[in-house]
Design an enzyme around this catalytic site. Structure first.
Site, mmCIF file in Angstrom:
data_model
loop_
_atom_site.group_PDB
_atom_site.id
_atom_site.type_symbol
_atom_site.label_atom_id
_atom_site.label_comp_id
_atom_site.label_asym_id
_atom_site.label_seq_id
_atom_site.Cartn_x
_atom_site.Cartn_y
_atom_site.Cartn_z
ATOM 1 N N THR A 150 0.856 -1.189 0.000
ATOM 2 C CA THR A 150 0.000 0.000 0.000
ATOM 3 C C THR A 150 0.891 1.238 0.000
ATOM 4 O OG1 THR A 150 -1.672 -1.207 1.213
ATOM 5 C CG2 THR A 150 -1.832 1.198 1.270
ATOM 6 N N LEU B 260 -6.862 -8.046 0.771
ATOM 7 C CA LEU B 260 -7.090 -9.189 1.662
ATOM 8 C C LEU B 260 -7.175 -8.733 3.110
ATOM 9 C CD1 LEU B 260 -4.259 -9.842 3.343
ATOM 10 C CD2 LEU B 260 -3.587 -10.827 1.173
ATOM 11 N N ARG B 261 -7.856 -9.560 3.912
ATOM 12 C CA ARG B 261 -7.939 -9.299 5.355
ATOM 13 C C ARG B 261 -7.171 -10.393 6.075
ATOM 14 N NH1 ARG B 261 -14.196 -10.012 5.317
ATOM 15 N NH2 ARG B 261 -13.383 -11.629 3.958
ATOM 16 N N GLU B 262 -6.329 -10.002 7.020
ATOM 17 C CA GLU B 262 -5.637 -11.031 7.792
ATOM 18 C C GLU B 262 -6.683 -11.897 8.479
ATOM 19 O OE1 GLU B 262 -2.527 -9.492 10.361
ATOM 20 O OE2 GLU B 262 -1.868 -8.173 8.760
ATOM 21 N N ASN C 17 -9.630 1.949 2.567
ATOM 22 C CA ASN C 17 -9.332 1.711 3.983
ATOM 23 C C ASN C 17 -9.774 2.884 4.851
ATOM 24 O OD1 ASN C 17 -8.401 -0.820 3.628
ATOM 25 N ND2 ASN C 17 -6.277 -0.424 4.185
ATOM 26 N N LEU D 146 -20.196 -2.063 10.946
ATOM 27 C CA LEU D 146 -21.048 -1.276 11.832
ATOM 28 C C LEU D 146 -21.092 -1.927 13.211
ATOM 29 C CD1 LEU D 146 -24.139 -0.069 9.748
ATOM 30 C CD2 LEU D 146 -22.115 1.207 10.436
ATOM 31 N N GLY E 179 -7.396 -1.434 14.718
ATOM 32 C CA GLY E 179 -5.940 -1.515 14.854
ATOM 33 C C GLY E 179 -5.388 -2.267 13.666
ATOM 34 N N CYS F 194 -2.930 -1.994 8.856
ATOM 35 C CA CYS F 194 -3.470 -1.251 7.709
ATOM 36 C C CYS F 194 -4.214 0.020 8.104
ATOM 37 C CB CYS F 194 -4.362 -2.158 6.878
ATOM 38 S SG CYS F 194 -3.394 -3.414 6.022
#
Ligand SMILES: NC(=O)c1ccc[n+]([C@@H]2O[C@H](COP(=O)([O-])OP(=O)(O)OC[C@H]3O[C@@H](n4cnc5c(N)ncnc54)[C@H](O)[C@@H]3O)[C@@H](O)[C@H]2O)c1
Length: 480
Positions: A120, A152-154, A224, A266, A273, A276
């Site tokens: 990023t 992607l999301r960890e 993000n 939501l 945290g 990212c």
């Protein structure tokens, strides 16, 4: 296709493993020698569901190998740069690792290479990369630079990489587009051997979005920052709910039913945290500032997020009164479930604040203990949540690991000094634990009266409970 991936972190390792899984011939270069030797022994330096198995299979099939950055640069027609871009003190992204890789490519590579920025990065980094490659090129390198931001999301990185909503590429000529289309075609067609699902459900084809390089770079930071804004927004709504006696879960449900809003992100809590959101929001603010745009909206997003820990501690103080000498159990250290990553995790700021106030902390996390020990050496680490809770004055739920949903509450109550749970992630149902004799405090679901009205914490909670009960009974109660 022969592909190089530089950097074997959460993004690089996932990228390398998944590109090998869909049939490419991948070389992953890593500069951290300890990490590299771990990987060469087929042991994962990070926890990510499915990763170990995919890497092991790909290495056995000789579609994936690990080595030095130099070796990796020598390998691929396309080179994906996946190194870290941590924040500098002023909020800018630190691009020194990216610059070092660009310089190595310029000096070593020859022939044609497509250099892909997957890290990023601030908008205009692609333009800088092009300039840098041309200034330092010594071997007659011919190149294109493309942006391919990663979403992607960890914790679900493999699934996100293989079944994405969209693949964004930023290119300024047809050749890099053609190469990236070829690389991603199996994912666009959803035609590969899925390592995540035993009988892989039909996934819709992801959108393959081709834009200018600068737009692709902005898409990542803007996405993000928008998600971070959504979290801070619902956290402020939670504060308001606490002030007026509404239930934020109900409010969020009602909001999320509007397709223009949607239910994702939501969920109120103790703040965002990870590697990212905090740094990307900061970097985006700086990018805007340097471009002469006042994006102070995002400063508020940051400020609201920073206030979350203090507010949570205030709730704890309202319950235990004096913090010094209290034993506090912390459940969850990772910044989110299903990862071992503690970078910028709310748990760190929270635990440091507890220690500063003289509390002792015993913590449990299913995956993040080893990484936490490096940043929080002065707390006790436990083998399971019960051990952490033993003799404690409160259990704080900080990361919503699934296992915390289904505990033996009676056993827990019997081993705690006081049956008190503060749920920083709203993952439990109040009834579930209060029926077992716990006092349960969550976010945006309990009326919190302002301290200046002179009431003690007990009185506040007694009155708050009375008021909430009265509302649920549809009768009126006076607080005066
Ligand atoms: N972690 C995420 O969930 C996520 C998601 C999307 C995008 N990103 C972005 O992707 C980038 C990488 O993030 P990450 O979480 O994987 O970081 P990370 O710190 O886990 O991994 C970076 C890796 O690059 C290695 N490295 C640094 N310099 C190198 C060099 N010269 N040669 C070879 N290896 C080198 C480091 O040793 C490290 O292993 C960042 O820009 C991040 O913002 C991260």
């Amino acid at each position: 296709m022969r592909i190089s991936v530089i950097g074997a972190g959460y993004v690089g390792l996932t990228t390398a493993a998944c590109l090998a899984q869909i049939g490419h011939d991948v070389f992953c270069g890593e500069s951290d020698e300890k990490k590299l030797s771990t990987l060469q022994a087929c042991v994962m330096p990070i926890f990510e569901p499915h990763l170990q198995r995919i890497v092991k299979n790909a290495c056995s099939a000789e579609r994936l190998r690990f080595g030095s950055t130099e070796q990796a640069i020598g390998w691929g027609d396309a080179i994906f740069i996946c190194v870290g871009t941590p924040p500098l003190a002023n909020g800018d992204a630190d691009l020194s690792a990216l610059e070092a890789v660009a310089r190595m490519i310029a000096k070593q590579a020859s022939g044609y290479r497509l250099v892909v920025e997957k890290s990023t990065v601030p908008v205009q980094t692609g333009a800088q990369l092009r300039k840098h490659l041309s200034v330092h090129s010594t071997n007659g390198l011919k190149y294109d630079v493309a942006s391919n931001p990663e979403f992607l999301r960890e914790g679900s990185s493999i699934e996100d990489f293989l079944h994405p909503d969209r693949i964004v590429i930023g290119v300024d000529s047809p050749r890099p587009e053609k190469i990236l289309r070829e690389i991603y075609q199996p994912i666009v067609d959803q035609r590969f051997d899925c390592p995540v699902h035993t009988s892989c459900p039909r996934h819709s084809r992801p959108t393959f979005l081709v834009v200018e390089t600068a737009s692709a770079e902005l898409i990542k930071h803007a996405s993000n920052s928008f998600l971070a804004m959504k979290i801070s927004f619902i956290n402020m709504v939670a504060n308001l709910c606490e002030a007026v006696g509404a239930d934020v879960t109900e409010v969020a449900t009602g909001m999320g039913l509007d397709p223009r809003i949607g239910p994702a992100f939501l969920r109120p809590g103790i703040g965002f945290g990870g590697f990212c959101f905090p740094k990307d929001v900061q970097a985006f603010i700086r990018i805007a500032e340097k471009s002469g745009c006042d994006f102070s909206l995002l400063r508020e997003v940051e400020k609201i997020n920073q206030d979350r820990i203090g507010r949570f501690i205030e709730k704890l103080r309202g319950e235990v009164w004096v913090m010094r000498g209290k034993k506090i159990a912390v459940w969850g250290l990772a910044f989110k479930p299903n990862t071992d990553d503690v970078r910028f995790a709310p748990s760190i700021a929270l635990i440091r604040a507890l220690l500063d106030e003289g509390a002792t902390v015993s913590a449990y996390d299913p995956q993040a203990t080893e990484k936490s020990k490096l940043v929080l050496p002065n707390i006790s680490y436990c083998e399971n949540p019960y051990e952490a809770a033993e003799g404690s004055d409160a259990v704080l739920i900080v990361t919503e690991w699934e296992q915390f949903r289904d505990m033996d509450w009676r056993r827990l109550k019997s081993i705690m000094a006081r049956p008190l749970i503060l749920d920083g992630r709203n993952m439990l149902e109040s009834k579930q634990v209060t029926s077992c004799g716990f006092r349960y405090v969550s976010i945006g679901r309990d009326l919190v009266l302002p301290p200046q009205n002179g009431l003690s914490a007990n009185e506040v909670h007694y009155r708050s409970a009375a008021l909430q009960k009265s509302w649920s009974d549809s009768s009126v109660v006076s607080l005066d």
